[in-house]
Design an enzyme around this catalytic site. Structure first.
Site, PDB file in Angstrom:
ATOM      1  N   ASP A   1      19.221 -62.969 -20.718  1.00 51.18           N
ATOM      2  CA  ASP A   1      20.137 -62.224 -21.583  1.00 51.18           C
ATOM      3  C   ASP A   1      19.765 -62.506 -23.032  1.00 51.18           C
ATOM      4  O   ASP A   1      19.805 -63.662 -23.482  1.00 51.18           O
ATOM      5  CB  ASP A   1      21.580 -62.646 -21.303  1.00 51.18           C
ATOM      6  CG  ASP A   1      22.591 -61.663 -21.859  1.00 51.18           C
ATOM      7  OD1 ASP A   1      22.383 -61.198 -22.997  1.00 51.18           O
ATOM      8  OD2 ASP A   1      23.580 -61.358 -21.183  1.00 51.18           O
TER       9      ASP A   1
ATOM     10  N   GLU B   1      20.950 -55.570 -22.416  1.00 48.69           N
ATOM     11  CA  GLU B   1      19.915 -56.521 -22.818  1.00 48.69           C
ATOM     12  C   GLU B   1      19.603 -57.542 -21.733  1.00 48.69           C
ATOM     13  O   GLU B   1      18.971 -58.555 -21.992  1.00 48.69           O
ATOM     14  CB  GLU B   1      20.351 -57.246 -24.102  1.00 48.69           C
ATOM     15  CG  GLU B   1      21.551 -58.166 -23.946  1.00 48.69           C
ATOM     16  CD  GLU B   1      22.876 -57.450 -24.145  1.00 48.69           C
ATOM     17  OE1 GLU B   1      23.842 -58.138 -24.514  1.00 48.69           O
ATOM     18  OE2 GLU B   1      22.947 -56.221 -23.953  1.00 48.69           O
TER      19      GLU B   1
ATOM     20  N   ASN C   1      22.010 -54.720 -32.959  1.00 52.16           N
ATOM     21  CA  ASN C   1      22.375 -53.298 -33.010  1.00 52.16           C
ATOM     22  C   ASN C   1      23.288 -52.982 -34.186  1.00 52.16           C
ATOM     23  O   ASN C   1      23.104 -51.984 -34.894  1.00 52.16           O
ATOM     24  CB  ASN C   1      23.065 -52.891 -31.708  1.00 52.16           C
ATOM     25  CG  ASN C   1      22.068 -52.546 -30.603  1.00 52.16           C
ATOM     26  OD1 ASN C   1      20.945 -52.150 -30.875  1.00 52.16           O
ATOM     27  ND2 ASN C   1      22.486 -52.714 -29.367  1.00 52.16           N
TER      28      ASN C   1
ATOM     29  N   ASP D   1      16.251 -50.980 -29.856  1.00 54.33           N
ATOM     30  CA  ASP D   1      15.287 -50.493 -28.865  1.00 54.33           C
ATOM     31  C   ASP D   1      13.925 -51.151 -29.050  1.00 54.33           C
ATOM     32  O   ASP D   1      13.253 -51.502 -28.069  1.00 54.33           O
ATOM     33  CB  ASP D   1      15.142 -48.975 -28.973  1.00 54.33           C
ATOM     34  CG  ASP D   1      16.389 -48.232 -28.485  1.00 54.33           C
ATOM     35  OD1 ASP D   1      17.251 -48.876 -27.864  1.00 54.33           O
ATOM     36  OD2 ASP D   1      16.488 -47.017 -28.752  1.00 54.33           O
TER      37      ASP D   1
ATOM     38  N   MET E   1      -5.384   0.918  -5.577  1.00 55.68           N
ATOM     39  CA  MET E   1      -5.103   2.282  -6.036  1.00 55.68           C
ATOM     40  C   MET E   1      -3.707   2.715  -5.606  1.00 55.68           C
ATOM     41  O   MET E   1      -3.494   3.234  -4.507  1.00 55.68           O
ATOM     42  CB  MET E   1      -6.152   3.242  -5.484  1.00 55.68           C
ATOM     43  CG  MET E   1      -7.588   2.830  -5.807  1.00 55.68           C
ATOM     44  SD  MET E   1      -7.885   2.670  -7.585  1.00 55.68           S
ATOM     45  CE  MET E   1      -7.762   4.385  -8.064  1.00 55.68           C
TER      46      MET E   1
ATOM     47  N   ASP F   1       0.865  -1.185   0.000  1.00 56.46           N
ATOM     48  CA  ASP F   1       0.000   0.000   0.000  1.00 56.46           C
ATOM     49  C   ASP F   1       0.901   1.233   0.000  1.00 56.46           C
ATOM     50  O   ASP F   1       1.914   1.254   0.700  1.00 56.46           O
ATOM     51  CB  ASP F   1      -0.915   0.003   1.237  1.00 56.46           C
ATOM     52  CG  ASP F   1      -2.106   0.926   1.061  1.00 56.46           C
ATOM     53  OD1 ASP F   1      -1.920   2.059   0.572  1.00 56.46           O
ATOM     54  OD2 ASP F   1      -3.229   0.522   1.415  1.00 56.46           O
TER      55      ASP F   1
END
Length: 458
Positions: free
Chosen positions: A330, A373, A338, A347, A55, A9
């Site tokens: 495994d 894996e 890959n 993936d 205000m 204020d």
């Protein structure tokens, strides 16, 4: 309940008056004389709630509030506009700017303290969620505060509890222009609907003919399935005592009749926005918890979770003299997948492999990706021969059908080698059992792969 309250204020006497009243209630008070100073204090995290005059020269209170509510770092701070303006249009302007409430001078002390305590309770919950959500950014999750602060508060799911058909119809018609609204006139059924429905706000008339509206508010705030719903009370002009009592028991906001349509919409929008802010933070916390224990590629548990959970399962098995077995899986020739097809295909194979393993296990079994894996399956209450049968079922499931790749436009054959071991009476820790299963899977690979090898008996 103590908290740091920022009083803003430009008139010193107003600041001193509010500071004295709040300090007498054991709140810590911080003061500012203009909007820029107030924004800086909030940015530094030095305020739990803001009592903001409208205000002020330079930047008025509406603009200060708008900036606070649109900034991700300060959007969670409750703002109460305090002003001599008492026109509905002024209240609406404040609520549209994001204010949580609007108090008119001269301020009623009971109303001020009830509102402040209610908003502080709300903020204490939000603060805990914010801290946990902010920690999730270190895990790579998008900043939850940015999305939460951008919430519009529209298209909310509202339940109106009002047993006077004409009033219910008028309120529902006003709200339905921006929200989905359902009406229930029976308090008992309303509580059931609120528990089972997917609502964000429950609007409760305090003047129900056959039920105490405040008791209904209390039940909504105490039941597990409804305690996260926002509760908006609808009372009469002379109902201040009951309204303040409602805030004390956990209701979030109130309106007194005659209800202005625009203010009703503004307060509903504020509550929806506030609830979604909290939900986004909760979702972020949940995501960070899942990321901490889940492997993001396969959806299996990760090594961290396995290490902690396996130890507990082993100790429980030993204490209760119950069987416990473990499988180490495994994928055969995974490096060739890959190298020959690329890591994207690798993936895909791992995700499909995880799905097939899950399909062969029970809900009580622990399935975790050990790394690369390799996958571990822990089987509680399962002796060695039964574990061998599970392992053989997994092996056959993997070999039985080629793995789809490239969005199912091609497929490649995949097999798996599995080692099996069970807890022995002389085992000191789960690591010994896991080591035997690991040695067994190496023998399976050395023996030609695509087979199950059981660790020899003691």
């Amino acid at each position: 309940m103590s908290a740091r309250i920022l009083v803003v204020d430009d008139i010193a006497t107003n600041v001193k008056l509010l500071e004295a009243k709040l300090s007498a209630e054991y709140f810590d008070v911080v003061t500012a004389t203009n909007g820029i100073e107030a924004l800086a204090i909030c940015e530094r995290g030095e305020a739990d709630i803001v009592l903001l005059d409208v205000m002020m020269p330079g930047m008025n209170g509406f603009e200060v509030c708008r900036r606070l509510k649109t900034a991700p770092s300060t959007a969670h701070i409750p703002v109460v506009m305090v002003t001599a303006l008492d026109q509905p249009s002024d209240r609406l302007k404040g609520l549209d700017a994001g204010a949580d409430d609007f108090l008119t001078k001269p301020i009623d002390d009971a109303a001020l303290f009830a509102r402040v305590r209610s908003l502080i309770r709300l903020k204490s919950v939000t603060d805990e969620l914010r801290q946990r959500a902010l920690a999730s950014r270190r895990l790579g999750i998008a900043d939850p505060l940015v999305a939460a602060a951008a919430e519009t508060g529209l298209n909310g799911r509202l339940l109106l509890i009002e047993d006077r058909p004409l009033i219910a119809q008028r309120l529902a018609q006003a709200l339905s222009s921006f929200h989905s609204v359902e009406v229930e006139g029976d308090a008992g059924k309303a509580l059931e609907r609120a528990s089972e429905g997917d609502f964000e706000i429950v609007l409760v008339s305090l003047d129900l003919a056959n039920y105490d509206g405040l008791r209904l508010c209390s039940q909504l705030r105490s039941l597990e399935r409804t305690r996260n719903l926002s509760v908006l009370m609808l009372g009469e002009a002379g109902d201040q005592g009951r309204v303040l009592r409602g805030l004390e028991i956990g209701a979030h906001d109130f309106l007194v009749r005659p209800i202005d349509r625009n203010e009703l919409l503004a307060r509903a929008r504020t509550l929806v926005r506030r609830k979604r802010f909290a939900e986004r933070l909760r979702d972020s916390v949940q995501s960070s918890m899942e990321m901490a224990v889940m492997d993001q590629l396969t959806g299996l548990h990760n090594r961290r979770y396995l290490d902690g959970r396996l130890s507990g399962m082993f100790d429980e098995s030993a204490l209760r003299a119950r069987a416990l077995s473990v499988l180490v899986l495994d994928v055969d020739h995974f490096k060739a997948v890959n190298d020959g097809w690329g890591h994207d295909v690798g993936d895909e194979v791992l995700r499909e492999f995880a799905d097939r393993v899950r399909a062969c296990t029970r809900g009580i079994d622990l399935v975790a990706r050990l790394g690369g894996e390799e996958v571990v399956v822990v089987l509680p209450d399962t002796p060695l021969e039964a574990a061998r049968a599970v392992a053989e079922r997994i092996r056959a499931r993997v070999e039985g059908e080629a793995f789809p790749i490239h969005a199912r436009t091609a497929a490649i054959p995949v097999t798996v080698s599995i080692g099996v071991a069970s807890r022995r009476a002389g085992d000191i820790s789960a690591a010994e059992m896991l080591k035997r299963a690991d040695e067994a899977v190496y023998r399976a690979k050395a023996g030609g792969r695509n087979r199950v090898i059981v660790s020899s008996a003691a």
